[in-house]
Enzyme design. Sequence first.
Site, PDB file in Angstrom:
ATOM      1  N   ASN A   1       4.898   2.615  13.748  1.00  0.00           N
ATOM      2  CA  ASN A   1       4.074   1.535  13.907  1.00  0.00           C
ATOM      3  C   ASN A   1       4.542   0.401  14.427  1.00  0.00           C
ATOM      4  O   ASN A   1       3.662  -0.652  13.990  1.00  0.00           O
ATOM      5  CB  ASN A   1       2.954   1.711  12.611  1.00  0.00           C
ATOM      6  CG  ASN A   1       2.159   2.951  12.300  1.00  0.00           C
ATOM      7  OD1 ASN A   1       2.043   3.505  13.486  1.00  0.00           O
ATOM      8  ND2 ASN A   1       1.981   3.271  11.289  1.00  0.00           N
TER       9      ASN A   1
ATOM     10  N   ARG B   1      -0.357  -0.110   4.316  1.00  0.00           N
ATOM     11  CA  ARG B   1       0.059   1.158   3.850  1.00  0.00           C
ATOM     12  C   ARG B   1       0.619   2.229   4.586  1.00  0.00           C
ATOM     13  O   ARG B   1       0.760   3.282   4.069  1.00  0.00           O
ATOM     14  CB  ARG B   1      -1.467   1.689   3.060  1.00  0.00           C
ATOM     15  CG  ARG B   1      -2.262   1.033   2.173  1.00  0.00           C
ATOM     16  CD  ARG B   1      -3.035   1.836   1.199  1.00  0.00           C
ATOM     17  NE  ARG B   1      -3.830   2.731   2.193  1.00  0.00           N
ATOM     18  CZ  ARG B   1      -4.611   3.641   1.944  1.00  0.00           C
ATOM     19  NH1 ARG B   1      -4.468   4.026   0.087  1.00  0.00           N
ATOM     20  NH2 ARG B   1      -5.530   4.473   2.387  1.00  0.00           N
ATOM     21  N   ASP B   2       0.986   1.847   5.742  1.00  0.00           N
ATOM     22  CA  ASP B   2       1.690   2.869   6.362  1.00  0.00           C
ATOM     23  C   ASP B   2       2.633   2.055   7.532  1.00  0.00           C
ATOM     24  O   ASP B   2       2.794   2.489   8.868  1.00  0.00           O
ATOM     25  CB  ASP B   2       0.534   3.768   7.481  1.00  0.00           C
ATOM     26  CG  ASP B   2       1.229   4.975   7.695  1.00  0.00           C
ATOM     27  OD1 ASP B   2       2.305   5.328   7.154  1.00  0.00           O
ATOM     28  OD2 ASP B   2       0.843   5.534   8.908  1.00  0.00           O
ATOM     29  N   VAL B   3       3.374   1.151   6.823  1.00  0.00           N
ATOM     30  CA  VAL B   3       4.528   0.429   7.723  1.00  0.00           C
ATOM     31  C   VAL B   3       5.651   1.358   7.788  1.00  0.00           C
ATOM     32  O   VAL B   3       6.112   2.028   6.870  1.00  0.00           O
ATOM     33  CB  VAL B   3       5.048  -0.868   7.042  1.00  0.00           C
ATOM     34  CG1 VAL B   3       6.024  -1.224   7.635  1.00  0.00           C
ATOM     35  CG2 VAL B   3       3.689  -1.704   6.666  1.00  0.00           C
TER      36      VAL B   3
ATOM     37  N   THR C   1       2.992   7.763   4.943  1.00  0.00           N
ATOM     38  CA  THR C   1       4.261   8.536   5.187  1.00  0.00           C
ATOM     39  C   THR C   1       5.399   8.439   4.289  1.00  0.00           C
ATOM     40  O   THR C   1       5.663   7.527   3.909  1.00  0.00           O
ATOM     41  CB  THR C   1       4.681   7.990   6.604  1.00  0.00           C
ATOM     42  OG1 THR C   1       3.683   7.799   7.551  1.00  0.00           O
ATOM     43  CG2 THR C   1       6.044   8.651   7.330  1.00  0.00           C
TER      44      THR C   1
END
Length: 203
Positions: free
Chosen positions: A27, A21-23, A74
């Site tokens: 990261n 959910r936040d690639v 993001t």
Amino acid sequence: FLLRQILHSLAEAHADGFVHRDVKPANVFVCRYGLDLDFVKVLDFGLVRSTPEAEDAPAALARSLAEGDVLRGTPAFMAPEQILGDALDGRADLYAVGGVAYWLLTGELVFEGETPMAIVMQHLKEEPDPPSARLGRPVPEELEDLVMALLAKTPEERPPSADAVCAVLEELADSWTGQARRAWWEEVAPRPASSPPAAPPGG
């Protein structure tokens, strides 16, 4: 080369029922791992979810924006279904991988805006420019087609899994050979600090 490693990491998470959910580029760490160069680590699983529970879409978007204009993720890399609070599977992460691939190719985000709301609305409604149009020069057709497929608005229009995307990438020519990686690291990698001189006797 980098995208295949990102996808390999995500495929492992998806096989266990997790969605990152936040690639995003921040990261994805590229490092040395022993003698392996450009070893990729996908970090920050702080938003990971294992249960695909959907929320009421308008309420989810309104609540997220009310909480200091912060979405759970993001905005520049969020899939439309994540923005809307729909049930998620690994294809939401694939959309984000499309955003990372776009950034790697062009040096720019898929969509930009002055506020998170402006950005997420573009992800919901606007079709992105192909990377070649943004760059003003050709991009290998198979790679560009794959990136655009990853950025499709609905999960059903995207490739079905991280493994499927990796299989397509493996068919593309890869110029980033072991020799090329070693040459790059030798040119730009910081040298280890030299040992301090030994103290003089009695000093």
